[in-house]
Scaffold this active site. Structure first.
Site: not given
Ligand SMILES: NC(=O)c1ccc[n+]([C@@H]2O[C@H](COP(=O)([O-])OP(=O)(O)OC[C@H]3O[C@@H](n4cnc5c(N)ncnc54)[C@H](O)[C@@H]3O)[C@@H](O)[C@H]2O)c1
Length: 325
Positions: A33, A117, A141, A145, A188, A206, A219, A280, A282
């Site tokens: 959380l 990602t 980041y 990954k 966005i 940007y 995008r 930078a 992008d």
């Molecule tokens: N949102 C995007 O556009 C996008 C794009 C590409 C990839 N991703 C990947 O998708 C996944 C989810 O993205 P999101 O936007 O829902 O992120 P988010 O931040 O909404 O959700 C991540 C969740 O992980 C939990 N968390 C983080 N570290 C933790 C840990 N050590 N132990 C337990 N819980 C932990 C956080 O509390 C959160 O609820 C991520 O791995 C992100 O890299 C997201």
């Protein structure tokens, strides 16, 4: 299946949980959380509030709930923050990920779907990006990954831990219940809609001098339900093999100006814009091809149209101005 969803209280994770429960799977959400919200967890899912770094707790959870597969979405995912504080990203995306993998190995859980990602590709040589294109992350980041994907490859070979790694760019949109609710918000579409809802004064773009059709960056946006379906679909291959799949909208993508324009049409609001300098690192265009997952798994996005995506996000914001109660 009995599925553990790490990060299941987050934006995409909450939709994955909603879809899994809708399909009749048994779900355990594992989330500390730190970013997610307890109220975002779909009723019917079991919830363990804990950190992935706590390997004993992960192991115990996998055993107690007889988990058969893991969907790993917990991560830190802010590009700018990762450049400022790479240590945090190595800890949350690599060390915490390895803690999960070791707990899986110890308990014999051998199926993992990983939310990776498209930032693993860095500044791509061609568009749309395909899975065999070279990787070359330009920030911690994407690098962390990719590092975790590297571990997956070797855990597969040595311990038969099968994985599907899904690489995508911008998740967007909402279901009736679950939507994007980040603090700070860096994406966005929610930013533009927050301006429409008078929660922010304006949108900053940007750079408008890129070599694109209107000068703003192009995008790739993908509806969060289509993403969730892909994660669930990918569970199905794990008895046979591991794989890496891109998820993207293909085609021409959308410029930032087009996103703002569609949001104006959907909301009926003016949405003031200011144009700042380029950021930078992008790239002008980032679009991923979903051709492979469509061909091999029959994944077919249902909400690809940007207007549909924005409409769902706007409806969610109007119904949940302060997040999910
Ligand atoms: N949102 C995007 O556009 C996008 C794009 C590409 C990839 N991703 C990947 O998708 C996944 C989810 O993205 P999101 O936007 O829902 O992120 P988010 O931040 O909404 O959700 C991540 C969740 O992980 C939990 N968390 C983080 N570290 C933790 C840990 N050590 N132990 C337990 N819980 C932990 C956080 O509390 C959160 O609820 C991520 O791995 C992100 O890299 C997201």
């Amino acid at each position: 299946m009995r599925v553990l969803v790490t990060g299941g209280a987050g934006y995409i994770g909450s939709v994955v949980v909603e879809e899994l429960i809708g399909d009749g799977h048994q779900v355990v959400v594992y989330d500390n959380l730190y970013k997610g919200h307890r109220s975002a967890i779909t009723p019917g899912a079991e919830f363990v509030e804990a950190d992935l770094l706590d390997t004993d707790r992960v192991r115990q959870t996998l055993r107690d709930a007889y988990i058969e597969a893991v969907i790993h979405m917990a991560a830190d995912s802010l590009v700018g923050e990762s450049v400022q504080n790479p240590a945090k990203y190595y800890r949350s995306n690599v060390i915490a990920g390895l803690s999960l993998l070791d707990a899986m190995r110890d308990t014999g859980v051998r199926r993992l779907v990983f939310s990776s990602t498209a930032a693993t590709y860095g500044e791509p040589e061609k568009q749309p990006i395909e899975e065999d294109d070279p990787t070359g992350p330009t920030n911690p980041y994407g690098q962390t990954k990719l590092a975790f994907e590297g571990a997956l490859r070797w855990y597969d070979q040595a311990y038969k831990l099968r994985y599907a790694s899904l690489r995508y760019f911008n998740a967007a949109g909402a279901t009736a219940r679950c939507g994007e609710w980040h603090d700070p918000e860096t994406h966005i579409i929610p930013i533009v809609l927050q301006v429409a809802a008078n929660k922010r004064p304006q949108v900053e773009i940007y750079g408008d001098d890129y070599p694109t059709r209107d000068g703003t960056c192009v995008r790739d946006y993908i509806h969060v339900v289509d993403l969730a379906r892909a994660h669930i679909l990918a569970l199905g291959i794990l008895d046979e093999r591991s794989a890496i799949y891109n998820l993207g909208c293909g085609g021409d993508g959308y410029t930032v100006n087009e996103v703002v324009e569609i949001a104006r049409e959907v909301t009926g609001k003016t949405i003031p814009v200011t144009v700042g300098p380029r950021r930078a690192g992008d790239p002008a265009v980032l679009i991923a091809s979903s051709e492979r997952i469509q061909r091999e798994l029959g994944w077919s996005p249902k909400f690809q149209d940007l207007r549909t995506i924005v409409e769902s996000a706007w409806l969610w914001l109007q119904n949940h101005p302060d997040g999910i109660e």
